[in-house]
Scaffold this active site. Structure first.
Site, PDB file in Angstrom:
ATOM      1  N   GLY A   1       0.775  -1.249   0.000  1.00 16.08           N
ATOM      2  CA  GLY A   1       0.000   0.000   0.000  1.00 16.08           C
ATOM      3  C   GLY A   1       0.801   1.292   0.000  1.00 16.08           C
TER       4      GLY A   1
ATOM      5  N   ASP B   1       2.608  -1.259 -10.502  1.00 13.78           N
ATOM      6  CA  ASP B   1       3.851  -1.754  -9.894  1.00 13.78           C
ATOM      7  C   ASP B   1       3.741  -3.282  -9.815  1.00 13.78           C
ATOM      8  OD1 ASP B   1       6.359  -1.339  -8.791  1.00 13.78           O
ATOM      9  OD2 ASP B   1       5.627  -1.072  -6.750  1.00 13.78           O
TER      10      ASP B   1
ATOM     11  N   LYS C   1       5.737  -0.884 -14.442  1.00 19.98           N
ATOM     12  CA  LYS C   1       7.021  -1.451 -14.026  1.00 19.98           C
ATOM     13  C   LYS C   1       7.455  -2.519 -15.043  1.00 19.98           C
ATOM     14  CE  LYS C   1       7.625  -3.887 -10.022  1.00 19.98           C
ATOM     15  NZ  LYS C   1       8.441  -3.357  -8.936  1.00 19.98           N
TER      16      LYS C   1
HETATM   17  C1  LIG Z   1       6.085  -4.744  -5.862  1.00 19.78           C
HETATM   18  S1  LIG Z   1       4.532  -5.160  -5.197  1.00 19.78           S
HETATM   19  C2  LIG Z   1       3.707  -3.608  -5.194  1.00 19.78           C
HETATM   20  C3  LIG Z   1       4.170  -2.652  -4.137  1.00 19.78           C
HETATM   21  C4  LIG Z   1       3.282  -1.416  -4.009  1.00 19.78           C
HETATM   22  N1  LIG Z   1       3.434  -0.541  -5.162  1.00 19.78           N
HETATM   23  C5  LIG Z   1       3.549  -0.617  -2.762  1.00 19.78           C
HETATM   24  O1  LIG Z   1       4.013   0.514  -2.878  1.00 19.78           O
HETATM   25  O2  LIG Z   1       3.274  -1.097  -1.668  1.00 19.78           O
HETATM   26  C6  LIG Z   1       3.777  -6.018  -6.539  1.00 19.78           C
HETATM   27  C7  LIG Z   1       2.379  -6.545  -6.268  1.00 19.78           C
HETATM   28  O3  LIG Z   1       1.828  -7.066  -7.482  1.00 19.78           O
HETATM   29  C8  LIG Z   1       0.849  -8.025  -7.093  1.00 19.78           C
HETATM   30  N2  LIG Z   1       0.442  -8.867  -8.229  1.00 19.78           N
HETATM   31  C9  LIG Z   1       1.201  -9.728  -8.961  1.00 19.78           C
HETATM   32  N3  LIG Z   1       0.475 -10.346  -9.911  1.00 19.78           N
HETATM   33  C10 LIG Z   1      -0.799  -9.867  -9.794  1.00 19.78           C
HETATM   34  C11 LIG Z   1      -2.013 -10.114 -10.504  1.00 19.78           C
HETATM   35  N4  LIG Z   1      -2.062 -10.990 -11.515  1.00 19.78           N
HETATM   36  N5  LIG Z   1      -3.125  -9.422 -10.131  1.00 19.78           N
HETATM   37  C12 LIG Z   1      -3.078  -8.542  -9.085  1.00 19.78           C
HETATM   38  N6  LIG Z   1      -1.948  -8.266  -8.382  1.00 19.78           N
HETATM   39  C13 LIG Z   1      -0.827  -8.906  -8.713  1.00 19.78           C
HETATM   40  C14 LIG Z   1       1.562  -8.825  -5.996  1.00 19.78           C
HETATM   41  O4  LIG Z   1       0.632  -9.515  -5.200  1.00 19.78           O
HETATM   42  C15 LIG Z   1       2.334  -7.702  -5.268  1.00 19.78           C
HETATM   43  O5  LIG Z   1       1.646  -7.302  -4.106  1.00 19.78           O
END
Ligand SMILES: C[S@@+](CC[C@H](N)C(=O)[O-])C[C@H]1O[C@@H](n2cnc3c(N)ncnc32)[C@H](O)[C@@H]1O
Length: 210
Positions: free
Chosen positions: A55, A117, A157
């Protein structure tokens, strides 16, 4: 987790700064840098954040759009409540139509800033991880096609690697403005970069001859 990795994490100034300032992730500072450079949130009211857990970006976007704005975050994982009135979250997979429908239900109008992201669970098989990363960026573009305002911003990203240049070429055909940005807060040695784009051309995807 190796001892070296743990020691690096302890020394990481962005991680410490995030904790001190109450951000859920060090990634918050990457978004702040992009906003400072491109003015992403200038005049923005509606923000859609894909891959939003835990978040950090939601917190930054919430501050930026203020009380009259709305930020919607989507993730596979539930996001622990942030206690921010202008934030809504959706638990869902960006590859699924049901998730898109849920987002549509929450949106009051066009999206001014679409953030992605999204990143896959890293398998260590580099080609596979990079392929999956591009697939996630494509999923984010489908949300942009559907919900982004004509002059809205897109942040995606990506990892620099074998298919990166081809995908970038495709993005240059689909967006009127495209920059590749490497935030200082990105980990040293990581191939992560962000595409910051604007003026999405709607209609056929690049390379579609039909
Ligand atoms: C690097 S983290 C994001 C961090 C966030 N921007 C923050 O500032 O806290 C990437 C996120 O992408 C989500 N994710 C990956 N594949 C996904 C999908 N198919 N649908 C939804 N979320 C996904 C993961 O669960 C993860 O929480």
């Amino acid at each position: 987790m190796s001892r070296r990795w743990k020691a690096e994490r302890r020394r990481d100034p962005y991680r410490r700064m995030a904790r001190r300032r109450g951000y859920r992730s060090r990634a918050a500072f990457k978004l702040k840098e992009m906003d400072k450079r491109f003015g992403l949130f200038k005049g923005a009211r509606v923000v859609l954040d894909l891959g939003a857990a835990p978040g950090g970006w939601l917190q930054v976007a919430s501050e930026a759009v203020g009380k009259r704005g709305l930020v919607i975050g989507v993730d596979l994982k539930p996001i622990r409540p942030l206690g921010l009135e202008n934030v809504r979250t959706v638990v869902g997979d960006v590859d699924e139509e049901a998730t898109m429908e849920e987002v549509k239900r929450l949106l009051p109008g066009p999206v001014d800033v679409l953030l992605s992201d999204l990143s896959p669970q890293i398998s260590g098989a580099w080609d596979l991880d990079q392929f999956r990363q591009i697939e996630l960026a494509r999923a984010a573009l489908r949300f942009a096609e559907r919900f982004l305002s004509p002059d809205g911003w897109v942040v995606l990203k990506l990892f620099q690697g074998v298919d990166f240049q081809d995908f970038l070429r495709e993005l240059r055909e689909r967006l009127g403005f495209v920059k590749v940005f490497k935030p200082k807060a990105s980990r040293k040695g990581s191939s992560e970069v962000y595409i910051v784009g604007r003026y999405l051309r709607r209609g056929k995807e690049a390379g579609d001859e039909s």
